[in-house]
Design an enzyme around this catalytic site. Structure first.
Site, PDB file in Angstrom:
ATOM      1  N   ASP A  12       0.829  -1.209   0.000  1.00  0.00           N
ATOM      2  CA  ASP A  12       0.000   0.000   0.000  1.00  0.00           C
ATOM      3  C   ASP A  12       0.866   1.262   0.000  1.00  0.00           C
ATOM      4  O   ASP A  12       1.943   1.290   0.598  1.00  0.00           O
ATOM      5  CB  ASP A  12      -0.898  -0.008   1.239  1.00  0.00           C
ATOM      6  CG  ASP A  12      -1.976   1.059   1.189  1.00  0.00           C
ATOM      7  OD1 ASP A  12      -2.340   1.489   0.073  1.00  0.00           O
ATOM      8  OD2 ASP A  12      -2.450   1.458   2.262  1.00  0.00           O
ATOM      9  N   ASN A  60     -10.594  -2.281  -6.231  1.00  0.00           N
ATOM     10  CA  ASN A  60      -9.806  -1.237  -6.885  1.00  0.00           C
ATOM     11  C   ASN A  60     -10.398  -0.750  -8.212  1.00  0.00           C
ATOM     12  O   ASN A  60      -9.936   0.250  -8.775  1.00  0.00           O
ATOM     13  CB  ASN A  60      -8.364  -1.707  -7.129  1.00  0.00           C
ATOM     14  CG  ASN A  60      -7.519  -1.712  -5.878  1.00  0.00           C
ATOM     15  OD1 ASN A  60      -6.542  -2.470  -5.775  1.00  0.00           O
ATOM     16  ND2 ASN A  60      -7.866  -0.886  -4.894  1.00  0.00           N
TER      17      ASN A  60
END
Length: 225
Positions: A12, A60
């Site tokens: 991330d 996503n």
């Protein structure tokens, strides 16, 4: 002493890292890919047998279309340019997740990468692509039900995307977020979890080594004393 056999990573922070530097989010993803190469090489050096990397989640798709397309093109181009290197380095590639939504060109190149590397032995790398753990669990239960199998842990696990991989010993999440984000929820039941403040492009071998050393000192009881 505990020795890590399988490490899973939620990579991330690419976009935020780039924006902090006045660059585009796509620049962050490019640098994040370079970080992957370094960590895979270091994992081979440390004799880690399995590595699972959260590359693109089923959530996503909510991101801007241009960014999503760039991410997939980045991955496609990487394998086109570096497949021979991946083969030479002894890396076995496995893609987990729902591939049906991916573009045909990307599906072709990742299938080629899987086929060409299937006999490699140095390390097995799973890329979680369009992956969501809740959907994986539901899919596995549907298969068990369709086959009219007895509901057991063994029957359930052999229908997961990760079948053939042991459960992770370590889960690392970079990017200063302390959550699992629908990643390997079943498989990390007994994993040691490390949350790292650094963004993924800044995560390096020294950071990885510190985590491995901490893990080595952990006594893993698995419910025992």
């Amino acid at each position: 002493m505990s020795v890590a056999n399988h490490v899973a990573i939620i990579m991330d922070g690419n976009g935020r890292w780039a924006l902090q530097k006045g660059k585009s989010r796509n620049y962050g993803h490019q640098c994040g890919l370079k970080a992957i190469e370094k960590i895979v090489d270091y994992s081979i050096k440390k004799k880690i047998s399995y590595l699972t990397l959260f590359t693109f989640s089923s959530e996503n798709w909510k991101r801007p279309k241009k960014e999503v397309n760039f991410l997939f093109k980045l991955l496609e181009n990487y394998f086109k340019k570096n497949l021979l290197k991946v083969i030479k380095n002894g890396i076995k590639v496995k893609i987990i997740g729902n591939k049906s939504k991916l573009a045909s060109n990307l599906r072709k190149i990742i299938k080629l990468a899987e086929n060409k590397t299937r006999n490699n032995k140095k390390i097995s790398v799973q890329l979680a692509l369009n992956y969501g753990s809740k959907q994986e669990i539901i899919n596995s239960m549907k298969i068990v039900d369709k086959k009219k199998q007895k509901i057991t842990t063994k029957n359930f696990e052999k229908n997961l995307y990760t079948s053939g991989f042991p459960d992770p010993d370590i889960l690392i999440r970079t990017g200063a977020q302390n959550r699992l984000s629908n990643f390997l929820l079943w498989q990390i039941a007994y994993a040691e979890i490390f949350f790292v403040k650094k963004m993924w492009p800044d995560f390096n071998n020294n950071d990885f080594q510190k985590i491995l050393k901490k893990f080595n000192k952990i006594k893993r009881n698995f419910g025992n004393i």
